[in-house]
Every structure is written in structure tokens, then in C-alpha cells.
Enzyme design. Structure first.
Site, PDB file in Angstrom:
ATOM      1  N   CYS A  93       0.821  -1.211   0.000  1.00  0.00           N
ATOM      2  CA  CYS A  93       0.000   0.000   0.000  1.00  0.00           C
ATOM      3  C   CYS A  93       0.853   1.259   0.000  1.00  0.00           C
ATOM      4  O   CYS A  93       1.806   1.379   0.777  1.00  0.00           O
ATOM      5  CB  CYS A  93      -0.926  -0.001   1.214  1.00  0.00           C
ATOM      6  SG  CYS A  93      -1.994   1.448   1.307  1.00  0.00           S
ATOM      7  N   CYS A 181      -7.238   1.483  -0.800  1.00  0.00           N
ATOM      8  CA  CYS A 181      -6.923   0.667   0.376  1.00  0.00           C
ATOM      9  C   CYS A 181      -6.799  -0.784  -0.054  1.00  0.00           C
ATOM     10  O   CYS A 181      -7.733  -1.349  -0.628  1.00  0.00           O
ATOM     11  CB  CYS A 181      -8.002   0.814   1.442  1.00  0.00           C
ATOM     12  SG  CYS A 181      -7.733  -0.231   2.891  1.00  0.00           S
ATOM     13  N   GLN A 289     -18.096 -11.150  11.461  1.00  0.00           N
ATOM     14  CA  GLN A 289     -16.650 -11.198  11.308  1.00  0.00           C
ATOM     15  C   GLN A 289     -16.217 -10.361  10.106  1.00  0.00           C
ATOM     16  O   GLN A 289     -16.892 -10.325   9.074  1.00  0.00           O
ATOM     17  CB  GLN A 289     -16.172 -12.645  11.139  1.00  0.00           C
ATOM     18  CG  GLN A 289     -16.325 -13.494  12.388  1.00  0.00           C
ATOM     19  CD  GLN A 289     -15.330 -13.132  13.480  1.00  0.00           C
ATOM     20  OE1 GLN A 289     -14.586 -12.157  13.382  1.00  0.00           O
ATOM     21  NE2 GLN A 289     -15.315 -13.912  14.543  1.00  0.00           N
ATOM     22  N   PHE A 318     -22.199 -15.831  23.872  1.00  0.00           N
ATOM     23  CA  PHE A 318     -21.877 -14.682  23.013  1.00  0.00           C
ATOM     24  C   PHE A 318     -22.186 -15.066  21.564  1.00  0.00           C
ATOM     25  O   PHE A 318     -21.358 -14.930  20.669  1.00  0.00           O
ATOM     26  CB  PHE A 318     -20.417 -14.258  23.160  1.00  0.00           C
ATOM     27  CG  PHE A 318     -19.986 -13.953  24.569  1.00  0.00           C
ATOM     28  CD1 PHE A 318     -20.172 -12.686  25.107  1.00  0.00           C
ATOM     29  CD2 PHE A 318     -19.391 -14.924  25.365  1.00  0.00           C
ATOM     30  CE1 PHE A 318     -19.779 -12.400  26.412  1.00  0.00           C
ATOM     31  CE2 PHE A 318     -18.992 -14.652  26.665  1.00  0.00           C
ATOM     32  CZ  PHE A 318     -19.183 -13.388  27.194  1.00  0.00           C
ATOM     33  N   ASN A 323     -23.749 -17.198  14.279  1.00  0.00           N
ATOM     34  CA  ASN A 323     -22.653 -17.636  13.411  1.00  0.00           C
ATOM     35  C   ASN A 323     -22.216 -19.072  13.693  1.00  0.00           C
ATOM     36  O   ASN A 323     -21.945 -19.841  12.765  1.00  0.00           O
ATOM     37  CB  ASN A 323     -21.463 -16.688  13.582  1.00  0.00           C
ATOM     38  CG  ASN A 323     -20.338 -16.944  12.603  1.00  0.00           C
ATOM     39  OD1 ASN A 323     -20.556 -16.960  11.388  1.00  0.00           O
ATOM     40  ND2 ASN A 323     -19.126 -17.148  13.109  1.00  0.00           N
ATOM     41  N   GLU A 339     -26.823 -14.293  24.222  1.00  0.00           N
ATOM     42  CA  GLU A 339     -26.182 -13.070  23.738  1.00  0.00           C
ATOM     43  C   GLU A 339     -26.646 -11.902  24.603  1.00  0.00           C
ATOM     44  O   GLU A 339     -27.776 -11.893  25.091  1.00  0.00           O
ATOM     45  CB  GLU A 339     -26.559 -12.851  22.261  1.00  0.00           C
ATOM     46  CG  GLU A 339     -26.194 -11.519  21.665  1.00  0.00           C
ATOM     47  CD  GLU A 339     -24.718 -11.223  21.736  1.00  0.00           C
ATOM     48  OE1 GLU A 339     -24.377 -10.102  22.158  1.00  0.00           O
ATOM     49  OE2 GLU A 339     -23.913 -12.107  21.374  1.00  0.00           O
ATOM     50  N   ASP A 388     -17.438 -17.401  22.371  1.00  0.00           N
ATOM     51  CA  ASP A 388     -16.853 -16.477  21.384  1.00  0.00           C
ATOM     52  C   ASP A 388     -17.064 -15.043  21.861  1.00  0.00           C
ATOM     53  O   ASP A 388     -17.878 -14.302  21.309  1.00  0.00           O
ATOM     54  CB  ASP A 388     -17.497 -16.710  20.014  1.00  0.00           C
ATOM     55  CG  ASP A 388     -16.923 -15.801  18.935  1.00  0.00           C
ATOM     56  OD1 ASP A 388     -15.812 -15.259  19.128  1.00  0.00           O
ATOM     57  OD2 ASP A 388     -17.584 -15.618  17.894  1.00  0.00           O
ATOM     58  N   CYS A 421     -10.506 -12.963  20.339  1.00  0.00           N
ATOM     59  CA  CYS A 421      -9.878 -11.894  19.560  1.00  0.00           C
ATOM     60  C   CYS A 421      -8.901 -11.098  20.420  1.00  0.00           C
ATOM     61  O   CYS A 421      -8.477 -10.015  20.032  1.00  0.00           O
ATOM     62  CB  CYS A 421     -10.928 -10.978  18.933  1.00  0.00           C
ATOM     63  SG  CYS A 421     -12.046 -10.211  20.119  1.00  0.00           S
TER      64      CYS A 421
END
EC number: 2.1.1.190
Length: 465
Positions: A93, A181, A289, A318, A323, A339, A388, A421
Site C-alpha cells: 500500500c 486501500c 466477522q 456470546f 454464526n 447473547e 466467542d 480476539c
């Protein structure tokens, strides 16, 4: 008596230091922010300060310039690379180094994954004194054009010729003057300049701070954060842009609950999980995601590790819009998704119905950051858990499982798959699950969900006899 020193001649601790040769440093490793890490030596040959050098790589010999000094460490930028690393590569980039969207384009992709694997292992060891019995092979995917979600900042900057649309500059609140980008899908990257021109023509160009984008299977949605109502001329410009670039506009006048579709109205966002025959509709402000291709592989691996059977009750914590819940429902007797967002819980239920698995799923809205052992017991017995969480991790859930284990009052899942994450909170929670709840860390590995950035996604498997 010594002569008084004139005030003007006294040295201030903030006074600029006379320029001299830039110090030299050997870079030993990378930290979680992709900064090179080295250590100075004292005149006695003892280890000195730790220096964090932006733009430096392990194995390199560099000169550096410090911009923040603390008693035990300094933060710096690289001045010159005296001996480059074999891992160094040319950033793709043009705006790398200025734009804050990426931090690792100068590092070979295989090395990026290796660094992230080491970050995961280091966190598990240093924070929880754990080593996984097996390190899973990393999950790879496209290195470029993968970012299907992004939040772009909009600023009308006269000094730079008008409206800017893009990510923030590195360590700054300014907007990068970017015209493309490499991590956005090509069709979105090509829209950055037309978006600038579009906003320039709107009556509220100074009252639109943000554009959030979400890419689905067949349409790209752009959510405009508008601080004032748009007029008829604005509406015409938005419709023309949507028709030309095949996008859908949404408007957000206030909080997330005020997001509504503007034009066109006959399209909707979705992504698919072909391995499980799942189509997942979502709204542009729903959490999904960033990397759809990697998500497919991640879901497949998570379910293979969890190994649900038609006799299993599975708890998905969660769960978001479903998903993992919906694929699990294809393979399990029953799946319960929990959730913290009522909006996402409602969406998950609708998705279960659309995919014909509502007979195997139930959903509930609960604050999982305050869950207790009694709360988990009240849900009944589950054979397996999938967790998750967001970056904050699943501390309350882990403590609740530890409390159940130590009290002996209540069933525990025999297997847990934890998708993370944030390696730090994963390590913290893993410590509780292993040292206090009696689980074994059977395996862990990284998921390269965010190539060319320092973000570390990972997956871990826990088992209990």
C-alpha cells in the site's frame, strides 16, 4: 559563593536536546502492536531500558529516535535500517506508515503468522503458566481485499483540498489522505475517491463524521452518520451514487437503534456458510466477522474440535446472530444461544427460522459479563460449550465454571471451544478453566483473521474428564 545561573540559561527538562548521532539497537522480537523490541546496555554491560521501535523487525540492527521516554522503557520510531531482516518485504500500500489501518505490511505473511503464534504462546505462558498440549496449524486466508467491515472517518479539510474519507492516521485523530486501500475489497477501494466527491456535493458535508461499510454476498451497504437531515438534492445524489456503484445507503441520525435503510430498499445483506448450508442475513450495524473467507474456515474448525453429536446439548455463549449456533444446530440435538444484545438475539432467532433449524435452537438475552454459577446451573446440563466473547473475554463465565467445579454442585461441559480476539483475556480465562475448573488445554492456534495488522484471533480447545 557560587554565581547564580541566569534563568534563561538554566536547562529545562523539556528543552530540546542538541542533535547527535542516532543510537543503534539490535531488535530481538515484536510486541503485540507490531513494534520491534530491543534493550539498551549500560556502560557496565548490564541490561538497560527496553526500547519499542515502530517499523523495526526482529533480527534487524537499526538506529532510532525516541518520542516518549520513561524510566524503564522508551517508545521510538526507526531512523535507519543498518541490517534488514530476511522477513522484511515491500509494503503493497502506498499509504502504509501514514494510515493507521495496517501495521505489518512490511513483514512477510508467513512471518506475520509466526509472530502472532508466538504472541499467543507467550500470553498463555506468562499470564497463565500454560502450554497447550498441541499447537494447531494456523488458519490462513486472503492477505488482501479481505476486510468486509470498516468504519471510515469523514472530514472536510480545506488545507487538503476538501473532503477526506478514510482511516485515521497512525496514532492520530487526523484522517489519512488515502485514495485506495489494499485490505478493503477492490470495489470498495475504488469507491474511496468517488465517495469524497459525493460528500463534497452534499449540503451536510460538515455534519457527516462517519461512514460505516458492510459487504455482503451480493450488496455493499454504506451507513452514513448524519448529524442533520439531508435535503432533496442530497437524496438525489445518494440515489444516483447507489445506482452507479451498486451500493445500498443507510442513514443513522443518532444512536445505533436509529439506523434505517434509505435506498434501495429491495436488497439485503447476508453471508453464507456453504459447508453447513447456512445463509445468514444481517444488518450493517450487526456484529459479523470482518473476514468472511476466514470465518468459514474458523466455523468449520470450531465444530470439528467441538465434535457435536445428535445426542449433545450445546451452549453457545456470546452467540451474536448465530454464526456458530446455526451450524451447530445441523449436528446437535439442541443448541442454546445466549447473547447480551436483545437485537442480536432477535436476529439469531429469525436466522434460525430462515435456515430451518429453529426446532433445534433456543435463544436468550443475558448479561454474560455478570453470569454466576447459579445462572449456569439454572440453564440445565450441557455436554459442550462454545464461547466467542468480545475483547473483554469471558471472565464471569470462566469464574462461574470454576465455582461449579470447586463446589461439585452441578454438571460441567466435557469440552469447550473458545474463540478469542484478544490473547491476553484468553490466557486469563484459560488460567481459570485449567487451574480452578479442572480442564486441560488440549490445543490452541492462531486464526489470521486480520492480515497485515497486529490483531491476534485464536481458537482453543479445553477438555475435562
Amino acid at each position: 559563593m557560587s554565581e547564580a545561573v541566569p534563568t534563561s540559561a538554566r536547562k529545562s527538562k523539556n528543552a530540546p536536546v542538541a542533535p547527535g548521532p542516532a543510537p543503534v539497537l539490535e531488535i530481538e522480537s515484536l510486541d503485540m502492536e507490531a513494534r520491534g523490541v530491543g534493550r539498551t546496555m549500560t556502560e557496565d554491560g548490564e541490561p538497560g531500558k527496553v526500547i519499542f521501535v515502530e517499523g523495526a523487525l526482529p533480527g534487524e540492527r537499526v538506529t532510532y529516535s525516541s518520542y516518549r521516554r520513561k524510566p524503564s522503557y522508551e517508545q521510538a520510531t526507526v531512523v535507519d535500517i543498518l541490517r534488514p531482516s530476511v522477513m522484511r518485504t515491500q509494503p503493497k500500500c502506498t499509504f502504509f506508515g501514514t494510515c493507521g489501518g495496517c501495521s505489518m505490511q512490511h513483514l512477510d505473511m508467513r512471518a506475520q503468522v509466526a509472530v502472532k503464534q508466538r504472541v499467543l504462546e507467550d500470553n498463555l505462558w506468562h499470564l497463565a503458566k500454560l502450554r497447550a498440549e498441541t499447537m494447531f496449524a494456523p488458519i490462513h486466508g486472503p492477505s488482501w481485499g479481505y476486510r468486509y467491515r470498516a468504519r471510515l472517518t469523514v472530514r472536510n479539510v480545506a488545507k487538503k483540498g476538501g473532503v477526506l474519507v478514510g482511516f485515521h492516521e497512525k496514532k492520530s485523530s487526523y484522517v489519512a489522505d488515502m485514495t485506495s486501500c489494499e485490505v478493503l475489497p477492490p470495489h470498495v477501494s475504488a469507491m474511496l475517491v468517488p465517495l469524497r466527491r459525493l460528500v463534497e456535493g452534499l449540503s451536510i458535508r460538515d455534519r457527516m463524521p462517519q461512514i460505516e461499510l458492510a459487504v455482503g454476498s451480493t450488496v455493499t451497504a454504506l451507513v452514513l452518520r448524519v448529524l442533520e437531515p439531508i435535503n432533496a438534492d442530497d437524496e438525489a445524489l445518494l440515489r444516483a451514487f447507489a445506482d452507479e456503484h451498486k451500493v445500498q445507503f443507510w442513514l443513522q441520525p443518532k444512536g445505533p437503534d436509529t439506523v434505517t435503510p434509505f435506498y434501495p430498499l429491495d436488497v439485503s445483506l447476508d453471508y453464507t456458510l456453504p459447508e453447513f448450508g447456512i445463509r445468514m442475513p444481517f444488518k450493517p450495524t450487526d456484529f459479523t466477522q470482518v473476514n468472511h473467507q476466514i470465518n468459514r474456515v474458523l466455523v468449520g474448525r470450531a465444530l470439528r474440535l467441538l465434535a457435536p453429536s445428535r445426542d449433545d446439548r450445546v451452549l453457545d455463549l456470546f452467540c451474536g446472530i448465530g454464526n456458530f449456533t446455526l451450524p451447530l444446530a445441523r449436528l446437535s440435538r439442541e443448541v442454546m444461544g445466549i447473547e447480551g444484545s436483545d437485537t442480536l438475539t432477535t436476529r439469531a432467532l429469525a436466522n434460525a427460522r430462515e435456515n430451518g433449524v429453529d426446532g433445534h435452537t433456543t435463544f436468550a438475552c443475558r448479561n454474560l459479563f455478570e453470569v454466576t454459577g447459579d445462572d449456569l446451573r439454572a440453564l440445565g446440563a450441557f455436554d459442550k460449550f462454545l464461547i466467542d466473547p468480545p475483547r473483554e473475554g469471558a471472565l464471569a463465565v470462566s469464574k462461574a465454571l470454576a465455582e461449579i467445579a470447586q463446589s461439585g454442585a452441578g454438571p460441567l461441559p466435557k469440552r469447550i471451544v473458545y474463540v478469542s480476539c484478544n490473547p491476553s483475556t484468553l490466557a486469563r480465562d484459560a488460567g481459570l478453566l485449567v487451574h480452578e475448573a479442572g480442564y486441560r488445554l488440549k490445543g490452541a492456534g492462531v486464526v489470521n483473521m486480520f492480515p497485515n495488522t497486529s490483531h491476534v484471533e485464536s481458537i482453543a480447545l479445553f477438555e475435562r474428564d
